[in-house]
Design a protein around this motif. Structure first.
Motif, mmCIF file in Angstrom:
data_model
loop_
_atom_site.group_PDB
_atom_site.id
_atom_site.type_symbol
_atom_site.label_atom_id
_atom_site.label_comp_id
_atom_site.label_asym_id
_atom_site.label_seq_id
_atom_site.Cartn_x
_atom_site.Cartn_y
_atom_site.Cartn_z
ATOM 1 N N GLY A 1 0.757 -1.240 0.000
ATOM 2 C CA GLY A 1 0.000 0.000 0.000
ATOM 3 C C GLY A 1 0.788 1.291 0.000
ATOM 4 O O GLY A 1 0.394 2.253 0.669
ATOM 5 N N ALA A 2 1.871 1.367 -0.764
ATOM 6 C CA ALA A 2 2.671 2.596 -0.796
ATOM 7 C C ALA A 2 3.473 2.676 -2.083
ATOM 8 O O ALA A 2 3.578 1.712 -2.837
ATOM 9 C CB ALA A 2 3.620 2.648 0.406
ATOM 10 N N VAL A 3 4.046 3.862 -2.320
ATOM 11 C CA VAL A 3 5.054 4.063 -3.353
ATOM 12 C C VAL A 3 6.290 4.625 -2.669
ATOM 13 O O VAL A 3 6.209 5.612 -1.927
ATOM 14 C CB VAL A 3 4.578 5.033 -4.453
ATOM 15 N N TRP A 4 7.443 3.969 -2.890
ATOM 16 C CA TRP A 4 8.710 4.406 -2.326
ATOM 17 C C TRP A 4 9.489 5.224 -3.352
ATOM 18 O O TRP A 4 9.387 4.990 -4.556
ATOM 19 C CB TRP A 4 9.566 3.212 -1.923
ATOM 20 N N LYS A 5 10.280 6.159 -2.832
ATOM 21 C CA LYS A 5 11.200 6.952 -3.652
ATOM 22 C C LYS A 5 12.615 6.569 -3.251
ATOM 23 O O LYS A 5 12.972 6.647 -2.059
ATOM 24 C CB LYS A 5 10.948 8.438 -3.420
ATOM 25 N N VAL A 6 13.434 6.153 -4.243
ATOM 26 C CA VAL A 6 14.759 5.620 -3.944
ATOM 27 C C VAL A 6 15.792 6.226 -4.889
ATOM 28 O O VAL A 6 15.810 5.915 -6.079
ATOM 29 C CB VAL A 6 14.782 4.079 -4.093
ATOM 30 N N PRO A 7 16.672 7.094 -4.415
ATOM 31 C CA PRO A 7 17.783 7.555 -5.260
ATOM 32 C C PRO A 7 18.677 6.375 -5.631
ATOM 33 O O PRO A 7 18.844 5.450 -4.831
ATOM 34 C CB PRO A 7 18.520 8.554 -4.358
ATOM 35 N N THR A 8 19.261 6.407 -6.806
ATOM 36 C CA THR A 8 20.143 5.303 -7.199
ATOM 37 C C THR A 8 21.390 5.236 -6.326
ATOM 38 O O THR A 8 22.084 4.222 -6.306
ATOM 39 C CB THR A 8 20.559 5.434 -8.679
ATOM 40 N N SER A 9 21.660 6.320 -5.596
ATOM 41 C CA SER A 9 22.791 6.324 -4.666
ATOM 42 C C SER A 9 22.456 5.630 -3.353
ATOM 43 O O SER A 9 23.339 5.401 -2.525
ATOM 44 C CB SER A 9 23.232 7.761 -4.385
ATOM 45 N N GLY A 10 21.162 5.303 -3.154
ATOM 46 C CA GLY A 10 20.760 4.578 -1.960
ATOM 47 C C GLY A 10 19.808 5.361 -1.088
ATOM 48 O O GLY A 10 19.627 6.568 -1.247
ATOM 49 N N GLY A 11 19.167 4.668 -0.156
ATOM 50 C CA GLY A 11 18.186 5.281 0.728
ATOM 51 C C GLY A 11 16.786 5.147 0.162
ATOM 52 O O GLY A 11 16.602 5.124 -1.057
ATOM 53 N N ALA A 12 15.794 5.061 1.028
ATOM 54 C CA ALA A 12 14.408 4.906 0.583
ATOM 55 C C ALA A 12 13.476 5.646 1.526
ATOM 56 O O ALA A 12 13.635 5.597 2.751
ATOM 57 C CB ALA A 12 14.027 3.430 0.536
ATOM 58 N N THR A 13 12.512 6.364 0.949
ATOM 59 C CA THR A 13 11.482 7.046 1.733
ATOM 60 C C THR A 13 10.131 6.791 1.090
ATOM 61 O O THR A 13 10.030 6.605 -0.126
ATOM 62 C CB THR A 13 11.723 8.572 1.799
ATOM 63 N N VAL A 14 9.090 6.775 1.906
ATOM 64 C CA VAL A 14 7.735 6.632 1.364
ATOM 65 C C VAL A 14 7.364 7.919 0.649
ATOM 66 O O VAL A 14 7.408 9.004 1.227
ATOM 67 C CB VAL A 14 6.723 6.319 2.485
ATOM 68 N N TRP A 15 7.022 7.803 -0.633
ATOM 69 C CA TRP A 15 6.688 8.967 -1.445
ATOM 70 C C TRP A 15 5.179 9.197 -1.489
ATOM 71 O O TRP A 15 4.718 10.334 -1.508
ATOM 72 C CB TRP A 15 7.231 8.765 -2.856
ATOM 73 N N ALA A 16 4.407 8.132 -1.509
ATOM 74 C CA ALA A 16 2.947 8.256 -1.547
ATOM 75 C C ALA A 16 2.332 7.074 -0.816
ATOM 76 O O ALA A 16 2.873 5.968 -0.814
ATOM 77 C CB ALA A 16 2.439 8.308 -2.983
ATOM 78 N N ALA A 17 1.191 7.315 -0.185
ATOM 79 C CA ALA A 17 0.445 6.272 0.499
ATOM 80 C C ALA A 17 -1.024 6.682 0.502
ATOM 81 O O ALA A 17 -1.367 7.800 0.125
ATOM 82 C CB ALA A 17 0.958 6.071 1.927
ATOM 83 N N GLY A 18 -1.890 5.774 0.897
ATOM 84 C CA GLY A 18 -3.308 6.104 0.941
ATOM 85 C C GLY A 18 -4.165 4.912 0.593
ATOM 86 O O GLY A 18 -3.676 3.862 0.153
#
Length: 313
Positions: A165-182
């Protein structure tokens, strides 16, 4: 088909087969034909596909945990096999087995792909440089189910559809954050957010349980705009691709063994069926007027394959 029944069918398909009735094909796609058959016994279930400029296709063989290259002549070469989780993947959400999922390709030939295992040590976004070995560039939670993937070549940012139930945003350099949810991205018993593409200033996502295509505007500051429902009534929708004619989409309807043409106004028509050779289509790629349709045979349990067709005028 209820979400409960879809889930049971997907998991049971590992051991049993389901037969789909053939229905007539339509004219929006021409000359459909299977060009490649895969080995189900080896786990060659093509989940996702991306094309290189020279016509080479790269696929994830989900159940084999592999990334493979398919030459224009049809030669299959396995590029990598991902390590199996210690528990065999029993904790993988909704499915209970580990699988390689979405894939995309950078202009330098680097492949980015997803691996879902239900374990914290392996689940996440992986990369594979030409001639190199796979490495995880961004861990995702063990309880996530990364599925669809798209790379923004300009910003070197990956967007990941998480079927929980989400979309993650991930730079190719690493790291991940939730970009969209609902609620629009959540499952209704089995799988929610599934396929994902970047197009026309937005992230487009499917929801398998809800049978929808969603458009999420990509704001100038990189944040997500409000979720918009672009199409409904697409039972068992998996991944998809744009045809290049406005917002027109070709979508794989995995659980009903069909491919649909979704028009810009959200209406759709079925354009391929089992009669054309589909065996549970999972994703779509479009190159010019040629449409590539991998079938993973999760439900039919026979003849995973790659089908080609031509877009009508």
């Amino acid at each position: 088909m209820s979400a409960k029944h879809v889930r049971k069918a997907f998991v049971a398909a590992i051991l049993a087969a389901t037969t789909f009735a053939a229905t007539p094909a339509y004219a929006a796609l021409c000359a459909p034909h299977v060009v490649q058959h895969f080995d189900l016994a080896k786990g060659q279930t093509p989940e996702s596909i991306v094309l290189a400029p020279n016509g080479t296709a790269y696929v994830t063989f989900a159940k084999a945990r592999q990334i493979a290259e398919i030459s224009p002549s049809g030669k299959i070469r396995v590029l990598a096999t991902l390590p199996a989780p210690a528990d065999g993947g029993a904790g993988t959400p909704a499915l209970g087995f580990p699988l390689t999922v979405g894939i995309d390709r950078a202009s330098d030939g680097t492949l980015y792909f997803l691996y879902a295992t239900g374990t914290a040590d392996l689940t996440g976004v992986w990369s594979l440089r030409p001639g190199g070995t796979p490495r995880r560039i961004a861990p995702l939670p063990a309880g996530s189910l990364p599925n669809g993937l798209a790379l923004d070549q300009r910003t070197r940012t990956l967007y990941v559809a998480d079927s929980t139930g989400a979309v993650w945003k991930v730079p190719t350099s690493g790291g991940a954050t939730v970009w969209a949810a609902g609620e629009e991205l959540k499952p209704a018993g089995f799988l929610g957010a599934n396929g994902l593409k970047l197009y026309d200033g937005a992230v487009w996502v499917t929801n398998l349980d809800q049978g929808t295509i969603l458009r999420i505007p990509l704001r100038a500051n990189g944040s997500a705009g409000p979720v918009q429902v672009a199409a409904t009534g697409l039972t068992g929708i998996d991944d998809f691709a744009f045809t290049g004619r406005g917002d027109e989409i070709i979508a794989a309807l995995d659980t009903v063994n069909e491919v649909a043409l979704v028009k810009s106004d959200g209406t759709h028509e079925v354009v391929l069926t089992a009669a054309d050779g589909l065996q549970g289509p999972t994703s779509i790629a479009v190159r010019g007027r040629t449409v590539y349709v991998p079938s993973a045979a999760y439900l039919t349990a026979k003849d995973p394959n790659l089908l080609l067709a031509r877009l009508g005028h």
